[in-house]
Design an enzyme around this catalytic site. Structure first.
Site, PDB file in Angstrom:
ATOM      1  N   ASP A   1       7.950 -73.726   3.590  1.00  0.00           N
ATOM      2  CA  ASP A   1       9.008 -73.162   2.752  1.00  0.00           C
ATOM      3  C   ASP A   1       8.715 -71.687   2.480  1.00  0.00           C
ATOM      4  O   ASP A   1       7.591 -71.191   2.722  1.00  0.00           O
ATOM      5  CB  ASP A   1       9.060 -73.960   1.441  1.00  0.00           C
TER       6      ASP A   1
ATOM      7  N   ASP B   1      20.030 -75.926   0.735  1.00  0.00           N
ATOM      8  CA  ASP B   1      19.630 -76.767  -0.391  1.00  0.00           C
ATOM      9  C   ASP B   1      20.781 -77.608  -0.905  1.00  0.00           C
ATOM     10  O   ASP B   1      20.568 -78.485  -1.738  1.00  0.00           O
ATOM     11  CB  ASP B   1      19.069 -75.905  -1.534  1.00  0.00           C
TER      12      ASP B   1
END
Ligand code: DGJ
Length: 709
Positions: free
Chosen positions: A459, A524
């Protein structure tokens, strides 16, 4: 056709270079005109007949002198040069303390190996050498520029873009890809006029708002019309420049963007631009998508993904966030295994102190308060249930109260005395420095050595807003190169470990990153309706086996929208399928439907992960597409009714990619319904009448050839 005296399949160096060189793809041709001082693209697009007279082709572009204009038109070189009088954006901008700025170079050498063309241009007077590399595979052209400082003093480089490619006038619109966090890869159609459209990305990562992908298109249709697609395979600051000059010539030119003083070449040093990857199609936007997807699938590293079915994921993020407990996670693992999940990914929250996003990045140790025996018991449970284990990391980051930040404050990218910009309470470690990469490497390697980890989710949750190194110089480009270096090292030492690229969702989904990773976290948002447009945009570049797509909770935490399990499955099924919700809080009915959705995905994932994508043109408020096997014998089509149709009935859905002469059985499978039988010709030209769908409902059909060619 050989215009260069070269020999197919062998390297041919043309010292007295030929007037034209040509590369042919499956349905495309590139012709470079080498008659003048600088190499120019005479044609890139539709395949030309083998015996096309290339001098006649070039002659078609000759024009009379226009009033109020130079008597000869300055050439659009592969790197258009200031010294040639080029009025557009220069491909190379460089100088030595303000001198040698009017760049000028002449063709010195032309080399053609099968499928690859290299042209060297020498600017000896200014101490520069340029190498343009052009490779054509399938119908995708990959081009780059290498600039070498052959002078005796440092060369300050302000830009070195990948080669400029012409955009013919009949491609009347641009299509850009832009967005925001939780809303990536949205498209915007822009009419072409005189002047440039430019997108600069200064976020230090690929970005949510200026994804380096641009189409030039004739029709705006998914299925018809010529189009070119341009993608820069680079994960940092970039500039996309697409311009139509007032002499009617158009071109697109992309490159990395350098911060002030960021690139200086020492004598003898070189810089190579990122690859610009360019697709051509005469079958509309989906034609471009198929060309890019085929190109991505042809990469050698794709073989290992093809070697076995892509495992269905469970990801812990939206079930527990930072609230970890081994018991709860084991219960989730059990529930995941029960519905058919094959890989369990422990997301953010497992590290020491990481009970919120304010602490816990940078040291990469397991929180012993939460996990007294480390991750072993959880991993054993996961593996005992027949699943693989994956782990979330964010290697480039640290929070201020970490060991690494305390011990090495100078490792943090910063631009003193300017204050740092707070961004998710974390800072970026300077990956341009080998000692920083080594430090992070040791920690990652320790985790991978201690635990049987099959998968890392890498990430990256903030912009590089203050990308200054401890030496006071800009380090944004070098940071990205450092990330690549560490990923390459990871790949080399742990070849079996798959890596996902994530940057607050789809903030780093480019082909530079995908050269060393195996999956993209596209966004997301797990809101199935928003995801449809996110996935549609990204499908212009990436095939679905690389695009993580999860069933989230019934109420999306980002949009607040409540969507049925049936719809959530119908969206997630067309990617690398996953689940990211609290399975223990789900109703039995939803869990059973999710298990059925996973089973459906598994039945068709070979097709989804290898077939050709046909997005379909539909009225506003609907999204439809199909995936068809290379044999055209099987396919899967989907229609989602986002808002209510204007009329009482949806318009017929005209399928695509089928064999007109074959007969197909078309069966609704999600939800199940009555099959019908028709020829490919009827299905593609007349279409299937979809059932009346309420808003926020979807239908999936299988299409199977029963008879025919
Ligand atoms: C951002 C990612 O996009 C999410 O999926 C999740 O991993 C969080 N970071 C965790 O902090």
């Amino acid at each position: 056709m050989m215009d260069d005296g070269g020999v197919n399949g062998q390297s041919a160096v043309m010292s007295a270079h030929p007037p034209f060189v040509r590369l042919d793809g499956a349905r495309t041709t590139l012709v470079v005109d080498c008659r003048g001082d600088v190499p120019t693209v005479a044609h890139w697009g539709r395949r030309l007949a083998a015996d096309t007279d290339l001098a006649a082709l070039a002659a078609l572009a000759q024009r009379e002198a226009a009033p109020g204009a130079p008597s000869t038109t300055p050439p659009m070189g592969l790197s258009p040069l200031i010294g040639s009088g080029w009025p557009g954006r220069p491909g190379v901008s460089a100088h030595r303390s303000g001198r040698d700025w009017a760049t000028w170079a002449q063709i010195a050498r032309v080399t053609r190996t099968d499928g690859t063309l290299e042209i060297v241009s020498d600017g000896a007077a200014q101490g520069i050498l340029m190498l343009h590399r052009m490779r054509l595979s399938g119908d995708v052209l990959t081009v780059s520029t290498t600039l070498t400082n052959t002078g005796e003093t440092p060369l300050r480089v302000e830009a070195c873009d990948a080669p400029a490619l012409p955009v013919p006038a009949h491609l009347t619109h641009w299509l850009s890809f832009e967005g925001r966090w939780a809303g990536e890869f949205q498209t915007r159609r822009i009419e072409r006029g005189i002047g440039a459209i430019a997108r600069e990305n200064r976020r230090g990562r690929t970005s949510h708002d200026a994804f380096p992908l641009l189409l030039a298109e004739e029709t705006g249709s998914e299925t018809a019309g010529e189009a070119l697609g341009f993608h820069l395979a680079w994960s940092g600051n970039h500039r996309m420049w697409a311009e139509t000059l007032n002499d009617a010539r158009g071109y697109a030119m992309f490159g990395a963007l350098f911060l002030p003083g960021e690139l200086t070449l020492a004598p003898g040093a070189s810089y190579t631009s990122p690859d610009l990857v360019v697709a051509w199609s005469d079958a509309g936007r989906s034609g471009i998508a198929r060309a890019f997807q085929a190109h991505v699938r042809a990469r050698p590293q794709h073989d290992r993904l093809r070697a076995r079915p892509r495992p269905v994921h469970y990801n812990s993020w939206e079930a527990v966030y930072f609230d970890h407990s081994p018991d709860r996670l084991m219960a989730l693992a059990d529930a995941a295994a029960n519905i058919g999940v094959e890989r369990f990914v422990l997301d953010d929250g497992w590290m020491t102190g990481r009970r919120s996003d304010r602490v816990g990045l940078g040291d990469w140790t397991v929180d012993r308060g939460v996990y007294p025996k480390g991750l072993h018991p959880l991993i054993e449970r996961v593996r005992g249930q027949g699943m693989e284990f994956g782990l979330w990391v964010e290697p480039e980051m640290c929070t201020p109260d970490s060991e690494v930040a305390r011990a090495h404050p100078d490792w943090i990218l910063a631009c003193p005395p300017a204050p740092q910009l707070d961004f998710r309470h974390q800072f970026v470690l300077d990956f341009s420095r080998a000692e920083v990469r080594d430090h992070v490497w040791r920690q990652l390697a320790a985790l991978l050595d201690e635990y049987p980890i099959a998968y890392l989710k890498w990430d990256m949750n903030r912009d590089l807003s203050h990308a200054g190194g401890a030496d006071g110089r800009a380090a944004a480009v070098a940071h990205v190169e450092g990330v690549y270096a560490l990923l390459d090292r990871l790949r080399e030492h742990y070849p079996a470990v798959e890596v996902e690229t994530c940057a607050s969702g789809g903030g780093r989904a480019d082909l530079g990153m995908l050269a060393r990773t195996d999956r993209v976290w596209a966004s997301d948002t797990n809101d199935a309706l928003d995801r449809l447009t996110v996935q549609r945009g990204l499908s212009t570049l990436l095939p679905p086996e690389l695009v993580g797509s999860h069933v989230g909770p019934a109420t999306c935490h980002i949009t607040g929208r409540h969507l049925s399990m049936r719809l959530r499955v119908a969206t997630a099924i067309f990617g690398h399928f996953g689940v990211e919700a609290d399975l223990t809080a789900m109703s039995d009915a939803d869990r059973a439907q999710l298990a059925a959705g996973i089973a459906l995905h598994k039945r068709h994932r070979d097709l989804i992960h290898s077939g050709a994508l046909y997005r379909l043109d539909r009225p506003a408020g609907e999204i439809a597409f199909g995936i068809v096997a290379a044999t055209a014998r099987t396919g899967l089509f989907s229609l989602t009714q986002i808002t209510a149709p204007v009329a009482s009935f949806a318009t017929p859905l005209r399928l695509a990619g089928l064999d007109p002469a074959a007969t197909y059985r078309v069966t609704p499978v999600w939800p199940a319904g009555e099959a019908l039988t028709a020829t490919g010709e009827l299905l593609m030209h007349i279409g299937v009448q979809p059932p009346r769908l309420q808003p926020q409902h979807a239908i999936i059909w299988t299409v199977e050839a029963t008879r025919g060619s």
